[in-house]
Design an enzyme around this catalytic site. Structure first.
Site, short mmCIF file in Angstrom:
data_model
loop_
_atom_site.label_atom_id
_atom_site.label_comp_id
_atom_site.label_asym_id
_atom_site.label_seq_id
_atom_site.Cartn_x
_atom_site.Cartn_y
_atom_site.Cartn_z
N THR A 200 0.86 -1.54 -0.41
CA THR A 200 -0.17 -0.25 -0.68
C THR A 200 0.59 1.61 -0.15
OG1 THR A 200 -1.87 -0.85 1.13
CG2 THR A 200 -1.33 1.32 2.29
N ARG A 228 -14.79 -7.28 0.50
CA ARG A 228 -13.72 -6.92 1.77
C ARG A 228 -13.27 -6.01 1.28
NH1 ARG A 228 -8.09 -5.42 2.64
NH2 ARG A 228 -7.41 -6.24 4.58
N GLY A 230 -9.76 -2.89 2.92
CA GLY A 230 -9.56 -2.81 4.18
C GLY A 230 -8.68 -1.53 5.12
N ASP A 231 -7.98 -1.09 5.79
CA ASP A 231 -8.16 0.06 6.87
C ASP A 231 -8.33 1.18 6.10
OD1 ASP A 231 -5.83 -1.04 5.75
OD2 ASP A 231 -4.58 0.36 7.66
N THR A 251 -0.11 0.92 6.56
CA THR A 251 -0.09 -0.10 6.16
C THR A 251 -0.22 -1.75 6.69
OG1 THR A 251 0.89 -1.41 3.68
CG2 THR A 251 2.67 0.42 5.19
N GLY A 252 -0.95 -2.33 5.59
CA GLY A 252 -0.27 -3.53 6.80
C GLY A 252 -1.38 -4.71 6.60
N GLY A 254 -4.81 -5.08 7.45
CA GLY A 254 -5.95 -4.24 7.62
C GLY A 254 -7.18 -4.09 8.66
#
Ligand code: ASP
Length: 354
Positions: A200, A228, A230-231, A251-252, A254
């Protein structure tokens, strides 16, 4: 309750008195700073070729320079982070815009968000397809719609009305991402097994007027399905900016960042300490290193739940920092104090920039 308050205050006094005082700028020049990331994850030297590593460093430096130029010339934090993210969205090495990961069905669905630290205005899009620059769409949601978050077809309709550029599916696709999806399906692997890094992109900045902004853009995680999200587009999880405290982009993995509410948690803790400081004569809790402790504590929380990834952050005082619990994070930062650096691995030096 009283006891808890006294204990909390005592703990803060201990922490604040052992930390160094902030090195306040001596000159009158307003300071600016910017930090960027291109994803965190299992990024190890042994998996890299010198050419590949050089290409990543050059791409990061280019994005950092684009944001830096704007801040140097007195431009806004919002414009600076946008400029940095636009370049990374077009770069197939990163998982955002062109080069995004594939969904289970073999498509690309983008999530992005942006936040203005002046008034905490924000815009986000989730699960959009075909948009060349999702970060521009997020900004349009912020400035040209009465909403904060738009998703799917509705967001695409809004994009068309706003005249945003679209691209055909093949423009976004890359062999490496296609292969990751196929490997995942064939070997019944999880996204984490095939996404050796998350990829990301994001940027945070403080401009000369003291305004902050944060933005994040992603293709999500390989093989995602059922819509889906994410964050990255979730304000408070993947992105947050508040002039009173800090600007954060994450980033990671989510799901964990959403559950912890990573970006806002960090800014909120910083704000709490600041407020405490302003009511406690003689106490200075916002010196260099303090934001790092708070950011690390939130990232520890992510880890405790089983998640991994990282964040970039700038504070209202111009400090820039990273916190991540992975082997590496593509990252960079530049400040009016003359810092301009990019890094990849966890063990690379990150000298204080204050
Ligand atoms: N945080 C993103 C997501 O969960 C993935 C990433 O950082 O690359 O969608």
């Amino acid at each position: 309750m009283m006891l808890f308050r006294s204990l909390a205050a005592a703990a803060l006094i201990v922490v604040t008195t052992v930390l160094p005082l902030p090195a306040l700028a001596q000159d009158d020049e307003p300071r600016w700073s910017i930090a960027i990331h291109g994803g965190a994850g299992t990024i190890r030297r042994e998996d890299m070729t010198p050419e590949r590593e050089a290409a990543y460093r050059a791409a990061l430096q280019q994005a950092l320079d684009a944001g830096t130029r704007i801040l140097e010339e007195g431009g806004s934090a919002l414009d600076a982070i946008e400029a940095a993210i636009l370049l990374m969205e077009d770069d197939p090495k990163f998982n955002a815009g062109r080069g995004a990961v594939y969904t289970w069905e073999g498509a690309h669905e983008f999530d992005a968000s942006i936040m203005d630290g002046r008034d905490r205005d924000a815009g986000a899009v989730a699960g959009v397809t075909g948009i060349r620059h999702p970060i521009l769409l997020a900004r349009k949601v912020m400035t040209d719609s009465p909403h904060v978050m738009l998703a799917g077809q509705g967001a695409e309709q809004f994009a068309a009305e706003q005249g945003l550029e679209t691209m055909p599916p093949e423009w976004f696709g890359t062999e490496a991402r296609r292969e990751a999806l196929e490997r995942m399906k064939a070997d019944k692997l999880s996204a984490l097994d095939v996404d050796i890094k998350f990829g990301t992109v994001g940027a945070v900045a403080l401009d000369r007027d003291g305004n902050m902004a944060a933005g994040t853009s992603t293709g999500g995680m390989t093989g995602k399905r059922w819509g889906r999200i994410g964050d990255a587009p979730v304000i408070g999880a993947g992105t947050y900016a508040d002039n009173r405290s800090c600007a954060v982009s994450a980033t990671g993995w989510g799901e964990y960042f959403i559950r912890v509410g990573v970006a806002k948690s960090i800014c909120e803790r910083l704000l709490m300490v600041r407020n405490f400081e302003s009511t406690s004569a003689g106490l200075r809790a916002t010196g260099p290193g303090f934001a790092q402790i708070l950011a690390d504590s939130v990232m520890d929380d992510v880890k405790r739940l089983g998640g991994d990834g990282g964040i970039i952050l700038v504070t209202a005082a111009g400090e820039t920092l990273y916190s991540f619990n992975t082997a590496g994070m593509y990252r960079g930062r530049a400040t009016s104090a003359g810092v301009s650096e990019v890094a990849i691995y966890a063990d690379e030096e990150q000298p204080s920039d204050r």
